[in-house]
Design a protein around this motif. Structure first.
Motif, PDB file in Angstrom:
ATOM      1  N   ALA A   1      77.595 -25.609 -23.353  1.00 25.43           N
ATOM      2  CA  ALA A   1      77.883 -24.436 -24.178  1.00 25.43           C
ATOM      3  C   ALA A   1      78.363 -24.809 -25.566  1.00 25.43           C
ATOM      4  CB  ALA A   1      78.926 -23.556 -23.488  1.00 25.43           C
ATOM      5  N   CYS A   2      79.013 -25.971 -25.703  1.00 21.17           N
ATOM      6  CA  CYS A   2      79.574 -26.368 -26.995  1.00 21.17           C
ATOM      7  C   CYS A   2      78.543 -27.127 -27.829  1.00 21.17           C
ATOM      8  CB  CYS A   2      80.818 -27.225 -26.791  1.00 21.17           C
ATOM      9  SG  CYS A   2      82.187 -26.316 -26.045  1.00 21.17           S
ATOM     10  N   ALA A   3      78.729 -27.058 -29.122  1.00 14.43           N
ATOM     11  CA  ALA A   3      77.816 -27.719 -30.046  1.00 14.43           C
ATOM     12  C   ALA A   3      78.595 -28.630 -30.976  1.00 14.43           C
ATOM     13  CB  ALA A   3      77.039 -26.672 -30.850  1.00 14.43           C
ATOM     14  N   VAL A   4      77.939 -29.674 -31.463  1.00 19.93           N
ATOM     15  CA  VAL A   4      78.528 -30.586 -32.435  1.00 19.93           C
ATOM     16  C   VAL A   4      78.008 -30.200 -33.817  1.00 19.93           C
ATOM     17  CG1 VAL A   4      78.712 -32.977 -33.202  1.00 19.93           C
ATOM     18  CG2 VAL A   4      78.751 -32.448 -30.754  1.00 19.93           C
TER      19      VAL A   4
ATOM     20  N   TYR B   1      79.212 -31.364 -43.776  1.00 21.17           N
ATOM     21  CA  TYR B   1      77.988 -31.971 -43.256  1.00 21.17           C
ATOM     22  C   TYR B   1      77.958 -33.467 -43.582  1.00 21.17           C
ATOM     23  CZ  TYR B   1      73.093 -32.852 -42.264  1.00 21.17           C
ATOM     24  OH  TYR B   1      71.924 -33.367 -41.751  1.00 21.17           O
ATOM     25  N   ILE B   2      78.289 -33.824 -44.811  1.00 18.75           N
ATOM     26  CA  ILE B   2      78.292 -35.237 -45.201  1.00 18.75           C
ATOM     27  C   ILE B   2      79.316 -36.014 -44.383  1.00 18.75           C
ATOM     28  CG2 ILE B   2      78.820 -36.822 -47.102  1.00 18.75           C
ATOM     29  CD1 ILE B   2      77.671 -34.662 -49.005  1.00 18.75           C
ATOM     30  N   ASP B   3      80.500 -35.412 -44.166  1.00 24.43           N
ATOM     31  CA  ASP B   3      81.549 -36.083 -43.397  1.00 24.43           C
ATOM     32  C   ASP B   3      81.122 -36.328 -41.952  1.00 24.43           C
ATOM     33  OD1 ASP B   3      84.349 -37.040 -43.269  1.00 24.43           O
ATOM     34  OD2 ASP B   3      84.620 -35.377 -41.882  1.00 24.43           O
ATOM     35  N   SER B   4      80.227 -35.487 -41.446  1.00 25.62           N
ATOM     36  CA  SER B   4      79.808 -35.605 -40.041  1.00 25.62           C
ATOM     37  C   SER B   4      78.829 -36.748 -39.795  1.00 25.62           C
ATOM     38  CB  SER B   4      79.158 -34.289 -39.585  1.00 25.62           C
ATOM     39  OG  SER B   4      77.847 -34.143 -40.124  1.00 25.62           O
ATOM     40  N   ILE B   5      78.235 -37.297 -40.841  1.00 24.64           N
ATOM     41  CA  ILE B   5      77.138 -38.262 -40.665  1.00 24.64           C
ATOM     42  C   ILE B   5      77.616 -39.564 -40.046  1.00 24.64           C
ATOM     43  CG2 ILE B   5      75.331 -39.586 -41.836  1.00 24.64           C
ATOM     44  CD1 ILE B   5      75.220 -37.322 -43.926  1.00 24.64           C
ATOM     45  N   ASN B   6      78.702 -40.116 -40.572  1.00 23.70           N
ATOM     46  CA  ASN B   6      79.155 -41.431 -40.103  1.00 23.70           C
ATOM     47  C   ASN B   6      80.560 -41.418 -39.514  1.00 23.70           C
ATOM     48  OD1 ASN B   6      76.901 -43.282 -40.757  1.00 23.70           O
ATOM     49  ND2 ASN B   6      77.283 -42.579 -42.853  1.00 23.70           N
ATOM     50  N   ASN B   7      81.147 -40.249 -39.356  1.00 23.37           N
ATOM     51  CA  ASN B   7      82.485 -40.161 -38.786  1.00 23.37           C
ATOM     52  C   ASN B   7      82.393 -40.201 -37.260  1.00 23.37           C
ATOM     53  OD1 ASN B   7      85.128 -39.554 -38.079  1.00 23.37           O
ATOM     54  ND2 ASN B   7      85.366 -38.010 -39.675  1.00 23.37           N
ATOM     55  N   PRO B   8      83.065 -41.146 -36.600  1.00 26.81           N
ATOM     56  CA  PRO B   8      83.007 -41.200 -35.130  1.00 26.81           C
ATOM     57  C   PRO B   8      83.635 -39.973 -34.477  1.00 26.81           C
ATOM     58  CG  PRO B   8      84.653 -42.725 -35.977  1.00 26.81           C
ATOM     59  CD  PRO B   8      83.889 -42.240 -37.160  1.00 26.81           C
TER      60      PRO B   8
ATOM     61  N   LEU C   1      82.667 -33.021 -34.751  1.00 31.36           N
ATOM     62  CA  LEU C   1      83.129 -31.666 -35.015  1.00 31.36           C
ATOM     63  C   LEU C   1      82.618 -30.737 -33.907  1.00 31.36           C
ATOM     64  CD1 LEU C   1      82.338 -31.831 -38.807  1.00 31.36           C
ATOM     65  CD2 LEU C   1      84.633 -31.451 -37.891  1.00 31.36           C
ATOM     66  N   VAL C   2      83.345 -30.715 -32.798  1.00 32.76           N
ATOM     67  CA  VAL C   2      82.944 -29.922 -31.644  1.00 32.76           C
ATOM     68  C   VAL C   2      83.337 -28.466 -31.868  1.00 32.76           C
ATOM     69  CG1 VAL C   2      83.190 -29.592 -29.161  1.00 32.76           C
ATOM     70  CG2 VAL C   2      83.191 -31.911 -30.130  1.00 32.76           C
ATOM     71  N   ALA C   3      82.378 -27.557 -31.653  1.00 37.12           N
ATOM     72  CA  ALA C   3      82.615 -26.125 -31.837  1.00 37.12           C
ATOM     73  C   ALA C   3      82.437 -25.401 -30.518  1.00 37.12           C
ATOM     74  CB  ALA C   3      81.656 -25.568 -32.890  1.00 37.12           C
ATOM     75  N   TYR C   4      83.158 -24.293 -30.366  1.00 40.33           N
ATOM     76  CA  TYR C   4      83.222 -23.583 -29.091  1.00 40.33           C
ATOM     77  C   TYR C   4      82.679 -22.163 -29.219  1.00 40.33           C
ATOM     78  CZ  TYR C   4      86.317 -27.442 -27.966  1.00 40.33           C
ATOM     79  OH  TYR C   4      86.826 -28.701 -27.765  1.00 40.33           O
ATOM     80  N   PRO C   5      81.869 -21.737 -28.240  1.00 42.19           N
ATOM     81  CA  PRO C   5      81.406 -20.339 -28.248  1.00 42.19           C
ATOM     82  C   PRO C   5      82.573 -19.408 -27.976  1.00 42.19           C
ATOM     83  CG  PRO C   5      80.752 -21.425 -26.206  1.00 42.19           C
ATOM     84  CD  PRO C   5      81.355 -22.484 -27.077  1.00 42.19           C
ATOM     85  N   CYS C   6      82.631 -18.322 -28.732  1.00 38.83           N
ATOM     86  CA  CYS C   6      83.756 -17.411 -28.599  1.00 38.83           C
ATOM     87  C   CYS C   6      83.369 -16.054 -29.178  1.00 38.83           C
ATOM     88  CB  CYS C   6      84.969 -17.973 -29.360  1.00 38.83           C
ATOM     89  SG  CYS C   6      86.569 -17.514 -28.662  1.00 38.83           S
TER      90      CYS C   6
END
Length: 548
Positions: free
Chosen positions: A396-399, A363-370, A373-378
């Protein structure tokens, strides 16, 4: 000796949890050992089906327990020589703490076996941080009992408010590592916010996990009271608040949401499993606790397997990085703990909760990293790894992480892979190799290198082993991660190395003949090439694309 004491402490907690689990099963009167009820894995089901699954499970358990009780009574009446365990029903406990309310250990809040300790013992502290005081040393403590503390702080009622809640066995705010402090600093680098760090480390102290799991009810009441205090004193609105909690802190946030309907968002970072798995949703984090609940699972499983996190979907969208358990770079909890005793360079606490704490690290890495973290429904993580889930149409995908609200329509269980060290985010490439009909069977290893205008991914092993069987007229799909972001696909290099295993030395193999090669990145770039030949122990470079 210090490491041995940590291991002993961990064993005390585990044995105590198991013992409490047995005691909770002993309801009023005589109890006979019962056959456990097993259920199918619910992770891939949508949340509505999860609710039906849990309702059906409760009915099955209640039916089984009722049947066992009837059988036990019949056996007891027929003979006095049968072995039974007799217990005296425990009277319910009730404690009241002023305007925070009263807390009982009656169902459904019998999951921990105790009532919460007093607010004086828990000693919860609230610290405000803004861009005017963005470091731990500049923290400003506020209290709903002292309005002047709020007036003297830098709290800005026009800005959004992030509330960070730690879990069990946390250091106090002044003693690193303290993940909430790290998250606070990253948030303030990015946005002009109010960040409130909740420090309840005295109420979450080891080894008494039972007390800590009970104390979250008081901490939640205190946080809810603080939020109401802030809205009344400053005029800020409930829709400005976002709660982020790790482990027990995730369930704490859920209890706050129960007290304050309409809370816009809660983020659960690997919600704790012990005493919360299979319990009534009212005692833990669930989707009804906020308008939007996102959850990151990194250490899912049962505590006896060495896992600390809740595997069950608990939000509107549930992220399972690397399958939601056994994170890259983290070994088995028990084996790692033993290894740390033999290796002084390893920290025991790191080996005990490596996968569990990966949730807040991601979560911390996601704050300022360009890199997002794209996740896929499966349907499952295995299907994701096999490349069967690469569709992001209709949002359908979430970050995962800080920017999950960039797509608030994402729902269900979603999967992704990450690296084993920061930066955890990587760019994904889906590669499909379709062999030609009539190709002679091959066995060996294929590596692929994808190059853009200025850089390349470097060699990537397509198969997990170097003696993989390659059949004719077959499609092979793989998802590969790289820290390199390609702007386009200029060149693809494929290398086929025939197996050298003596197990297969008796057979003869030919070249790899590909009918088609397809490459696609999670950022939308792609390329295709047809009629590709890779000679045995040779290399082929593709520079002409879209010729199919």
């Amino acid at each position: 000796m210090k490491k041995l004491s940590y291991v002993f402490l961990l064993l005390v907690v585990i044995v105590g949890m198991a013992d409490l689990g047995e005691s909770v099963k002993r309801k009023n009167g005589n109890v006979k050992k019962r056959q456990s009820v097993r259920f199918s894995e619910p992770r891939s089901l949508p949340y509505e089906e999860i609710l039906r699954f849990k309702a059906k499970r409760r009915q099955q358990v209640q039916s089984r327990l009722k049947s066992a009780d009837n059988n036990t009574t019949a056996v007891s009446n027929s003979t006095l020589n049968n072995e039974t365990t007799t217990t005296t029903p425990k009277p319910p406990q009730l404690v009241c703490y002023g305007d925070l309310g009263c807390f009982s250990d009656e169902a459904p809040f019998d999951n921990t076996g105790s009532v919460p300790q007093s607010p004086e013992h828990i000693d919860t502290k609230f610290y405000v941080f803004t861009r005017s005081n963005p470091t731990i040393e500049e923290r400003q403590e506020i209290s709903y009992e002292d309005p002047s503390s709020l007036r003297m702080s830098h709290f800005n009622p026009r800005n959004k408010v992030k509330v960070l809640i730690h879990g069990f066995f946390s250091n106090p705010i002044t003693e690193p590592p303290f993940w909430a402090g790290d998250a606070m600093m990253e948030m303030l680098k990015r946005d002009d916010l109010n960040v409130i760090v909740v420090d309840w480390n005295k109420g979450a102290a080891a080894p008494n996990y039972f007390a800590a799991a009970s104390n979250i009810r008081v901490v939640a009441a205190q946080i809810a009271k603080l939020l109401v205090f802030l809205t009344e004193e400053t005029g800020c609105k409930l829709e400005q608040f976002h709660l982020v909690g790790h482990s027990l802190g995730a369930h704490t946030a859920g209890l706050v949401g129960t007290r304050l309907p309409g809370l816009p968002r809660i983020t659960g970072l690997d919600p704790a499993e012990p005493f919360f798995e299979d319990e009534d949703p009212i005692v833990r984090l669930d989707p009804t606790d906020a308008l939007f609940v996102d959850v990151i699972h990194t250490d899912g499983g049962e505590i006896l397997s060495g896992a600390w996190g809740l595997d069950l979907p608990s939000g509107h969208v549930d992220f399972y990085p690397n399958g939601g358990k056994g994170q890259p770079g983290c070994g088995n909890t028990w084996l790692s703990a033993i290894g740390s005793l033999l290796d002084s360079s390893q920290e025991l606490t790191d080996s005990m909760d490596c996968s569990h704490k990966r949730a807040h690290q991601l979560y911390i890495d996601s704050i300022n990293n360009p890199c997002k973290l794209v996740a896929y429904p499966c349907r499952s993580y295995d299907d994701y790894l096999a490349g069967r889930c690469w569709e992001c149409s209709n949002d359908a995908c979430a970050v995962m992480g800080y920017d999950v609200d960039s797509n608030p329509n994402a729902r269900g269980s979603v999967y992704l892979t990450t690296g084993e060290s920061p930066p955890y985010c990587s760019y994904k490439y889906r590669v499909v190799l379709k062999t030609k009909p009539g190709m002679e069977f091959c066995r060996g290893e294929i590596t692929i290198n994808i190059a853009g205008s200025y850089q390349s991914t470097g060699p990537i092993k397509f198969f997990d082993d170097n003696s993989h069987g390659i059949d004719a007229d077959t499609e092979y799909v793989g998802i590969f991660a790289s820290n390199v972001r390609l702007d386009t696909v200029k060149e693809v290099t494929l290398t086929y190395t025939r197996t050298t295993s003596f197990l297969f030395s008796w057979s003869t193999y030919g070249d790899v003949e590909l009918e088609r090669v397809d490459i696609q990145s999670n950022l939308g770039i792609g390329a295709s090439s047809c009629s590709v030949m890779i000679r045995e122990d040779g290399t082929t470079t593709i520079t002409t694309f879209n010729n199919c």
